[in-house]
Design a protein around this motif. Structure first.
Motif, PDB file in Angstrom:
ATOM      1  N   THR A  13       2.200  -3.600  -2.792  1.00  0.00           N
ATOM      2  CA  THR A  13       1.739  -4.426  -1.672  1.00  0.00           C
ATOM      3  C   THR A  13       1.747  -5.898  -2.050  1.00  0.00           C
ATOM      4  O   THR A  13       2.160  -6.761  -1.272  1.00  0.00           O
ATOM      5  N   THR A  14       1.298  -6.196  -3.264  1.00  0.00           N
ATOM      6  CA  THR A  14       1.290  -7.576  -3.749  1.00  0.00           C
ATOM      7  C   THR A  14       2.701  -8.142  -3.798  1.00  0.00           C
ATOM      8  O   THR A  14       2.958  -9.255  -3.322  1.00  0.00           O
ATOM      9  N   GLY A  22       4.086  -8.248   0.036  1.00  0.00           N
ATOM     10  CA  GLY A  22       3.332  -9.138   0.913  1.00  0.00           C
ATOM     11  C   GLY A  22       3.413 -10.585   0.486  1.00  0.00           C
ATOM     12  O   GLY A  22       3.681 -11.482   1.301  1.00  0.00           O
ATOM     13  N   ARG A  36     -10.338  -3.221   2.694  1.00  0.00           N
ATOM     14  CA  ARG A  36      -9.034  -2.889   3.300  1.00  0.00           C
ATOM     15  C   ARG A  36      -8.810  -3.573   4.650  1.00  0.00           C
ATOM     16  O   ARG A  36      -7.709  -4.081   4.901  1.00  0.00           O
ATOM     17  N   TYR A  69      -5.532  -5.711   5.563  1.00  0.00           N
ATOM     18  CA  TYR A  69      -4.663  -5.419   6.706  1.00  0.00           C
ATOM     19  C   TYR A  69      -4.565  -6.631   7.640  1.00  0.00           C
ATOM     20  O   TYR A  69      -3.468  -7.005   8.082  1.00  0.00           O
ATOM     21  N   LEU A 108      -2.474  -9.621   6.105  1.00  0.00           N
ATOM     22  CA  LEU A 108      -1.039  -9.343   6.064  1.00  0.00           C
ATOM     23  C   LEU A 108      -0.436  -9.333   7.466  1.00  0.00           C
ATOM     24  O   LEU A 108       0.677  -9.842   7.675  1.00  0.00           O
ATOM     25  N   THR A 115      -4.873 -12.915   1.221  1.00  0.00           N
ATOM     26  CA  THR A 115      -4.530 -11.588   0.702  1.00  0.00           C
ATOM     27  C   THR A 115      -4.862 -11.440  -0.780  1.00  0.00           C
ATOM     28  O   THR A 115      -4.994 -10.320  -1.274  1.00  0.00           O
ATOM     29  N   LEU A 140      -6.424  -7.977  -2.751  1.00  0.00           N
ATOM     30  CA  LEU A 140      -5.456  -7.319  -3.626  1.00  0.00           C
ATOM     31  C   LEU A 140      -5.978  -7.229  -5.054  1.00  0.00           C
ATOM     32  O   LEU A 140      -5.817  -6.207  -5.726  1.00  0.00           O
ATOM     33  N   GLY A 166       4.814  -5.188   3.303  1.00  0.00           N
ATOM     34  CA  GLY A 166       3.599  -5.111   2.506  1.00  0.00           C
ATOM     35  C   GLY A 166       2.460  -4.482   3.279  1.00  0.00           C
ATOM     36  O   GLY A 166       1.694  -3.673   2.743  1.00  0.00           O
ATOM     37  N   VAL A 191       2.939  -0.685   3.429  1.00  0.00           N
ATOM     38  CA  VAL A 191       2.539  -0.040   2.170  1.00  0.00           C
ATOM     39  C   VAL A 191       1.024   0.014   2.058  1.00  0.00           C
ATOM     40  O   VAL A 191       0.448   1.032   1.649  1.00  0.00           O
ATOM     41  N   ALA A 192       0.347  -1.089   2.427  1.00  0.00           N
ATOM     42  CA  ALA A 192      -1.114  -1.133   2.339  1.00  0.00           C
ATOM     43  C   ALA A 192      -1.751  -0.096   3.252  1.00  0.00           C
ATOM     44  O   ALA A 192      -2.699   0.600   2.854  1.00  0.00           O
TER      45      ALA A 192
END
Length: 412
Positions: free
Chosen positions: A207-208, A211, A264, A268, A271, A305, A309, A367, A370-371
């Motif tokens: 994700t990192t 994103g 989370r 979300y 992103l 983000t 993360l 990203g 995936v998250a």
């Protein structure tokens, strides 16, 4: 907030300054050392390579060192790298100096994030980590422009001498303000690597990479967009880039309390907002007022983000939170390189100067996908565990959940 966080923020300020200042000094370095600007660009890559190599390596080697001397030692290595850069007599030596300066970057933020979280009470850890990262954002507002101007007027060597001086100040602040903290539990390198290889940790690192690559696909070519599409003069570009740093600071300030409340959802939301603003940027690019607003917004939601993360990596790699946090810094630097590469591909395909922003929107959306997938898998796993306990009739030997674990479950 504990005053020790100031020492971490000062250190982050120095690291952020040396990481980004090279982009503005490439012409000066190329002229002085008799090389081309594209070749001088390898100095940016050398620093990033140092981060990727040093983050897991130095974190693993220092796993048994108490936190405070570990932080001081990492800043000493950072200072030595910048001093070596200032004294380099040719291009290969400067490349080596940049590599050396990058080695402690990820390990410092990994250890620093764990230290920051331990300095505050439960429920304020993300705010503490975000406070440390404020030094990184302020570097983009003050440190990088000032260091660039210094290098342009007094020579690029003066810039790295000043950054080395910041490193000395940071070492003194760490030694004076950070309380003694023991090393982490001696889990062994094998167990730490297994914790790092956990599905949730790997999805967090991916994700990192995806994103934040969206941010760098946009940022790497922003100066060209501002001059060729928006119509800003070259002298005005520095001021607009400072607005990006202001946005980053606002994002860091907002990310701390939001992440403490809901990890989370904060990830979300940031992103999704990043993907949306990047997708709309080509429409704003021809209009100066809209561009100024868009630059601040992208800086804010992009940097928002980083705290969730980092906290996600630390929480999901419970056996190796420091190594996970350090590896997340490697992921950020992979995002830096990957985003710039992807944006460059769009320009090479003649899709237009604003096409890197569109590429960034796609990367940010990837990203986010995936998250969300990681969150659904995590929720499914938790649901499965509950069903199994209920099926066993709530066995009396089932360990009770601690308040800290309960808080972590609500955040993650």
């Amino acid at each position: 907030m504990p005053v020790a966080l100031l020492a971490l923020a000062i250190s982050a300020f120095g690291i952020g300054t040396t990481e980004f200042v090279m982009m503005g000094l490439l012409p000066n370095v190329a002229d002085d050392l008799g090389t081309s600007v594209p070749t001088a660009g390898y100095l940016v890559s050398a620093y990033a390579l140092g981060v990727v190599i040093g983050a897991p390596l130095l974190t693993a080697l220092g796993s048994r060192v108490p936190r405070k001397p570990m932080l001081v030692a990492l800043m000493a290595l950072f200072t030595a790298g910048n001093l070596a850069s200032a004294l380099a007599t040719d291009f290969p030596l400067l490349v080596a100096g940049r590599l050396l300066a990058g080695l402690p970057h990820g390990a410092f933020f990994g250890v620093g994030a764990v230290v920051a979280a331990r300095l505050v009470r439960e429920g304020r850890q993300a705010r503490a980590v975000a406070t440390m990262f404020l030094g990184l954002t302020v570097a983009n507002i003050v440190g990088v422009p000032a260091a660039t101007l210094l290098g342009q007027h007094l020579g690029w060597r003066a810039t790295f001498l000043v950054v080395a001086g910041i490193g000395v100040v940071a070492m003194a602040a760490l030694a004076r303000l950070v309380p003694p903290l023991p090393a982490g539990e001696r889990t062994g390198l094998g167990r730490e690597l297994r914790a790092l290889a956990g599905r949730q940790v790997l999805l967090g690192l991916l994700t990192t990479v995806l994103g934040f690559a969206g941010v760098f696909a946009f940022y790497s070519y922003l100066a060209s967009v501002l001059t060729k599409v928006t119509g800003f003069s070259e002298t005005s570009v520095t001021l607009v880039l400072a607005l990006f740093g202001i946005g980053m600071t606002l994002g860091a300030l907002a990310a701390g309390p939001l992440t403490d409340r809901a990890l989370r959802p904060t990830l979300y939301g940031s992103l999704a907002a990043l993907a949306a603003v990047l997708a709309l940027f080509p429409l704003a690019a021809p209009h100066k007022p809209l561009v100024l607003v868009a630059v601040v917004l992208i800086g804010a939601v992009g940097f928002m983000t980083t705290t969730p993360l980092q906290m996600l990596a630390m929480e999901k790699a419970q056996g190796a939170p420091t190594l996970a946090a350090a590896s997340n810094q490697s992921a950020f630097n992979l995002a830096n390189a990957g985003g710039a590469w992807a944006g460059g591909l769009a320009l090479s395909a003649h899709w237009g100067w604003t096409s890197p922003a569109a590429v960034g929107a796609v990367l940010a959306a990837a990203g986010l996908a995936v998250a969300v997938t990681a969150g659904l898998l995590d929720r499914t796993k938790e649901g499965g565990d509950v069903s199994r306990v209920v099926a066993r009739g709530g066995a009396p030997d089932e360990p009770a959940e601690t308040p800290a674990e309960d808080a972590a479950d609500h955040r993650g």
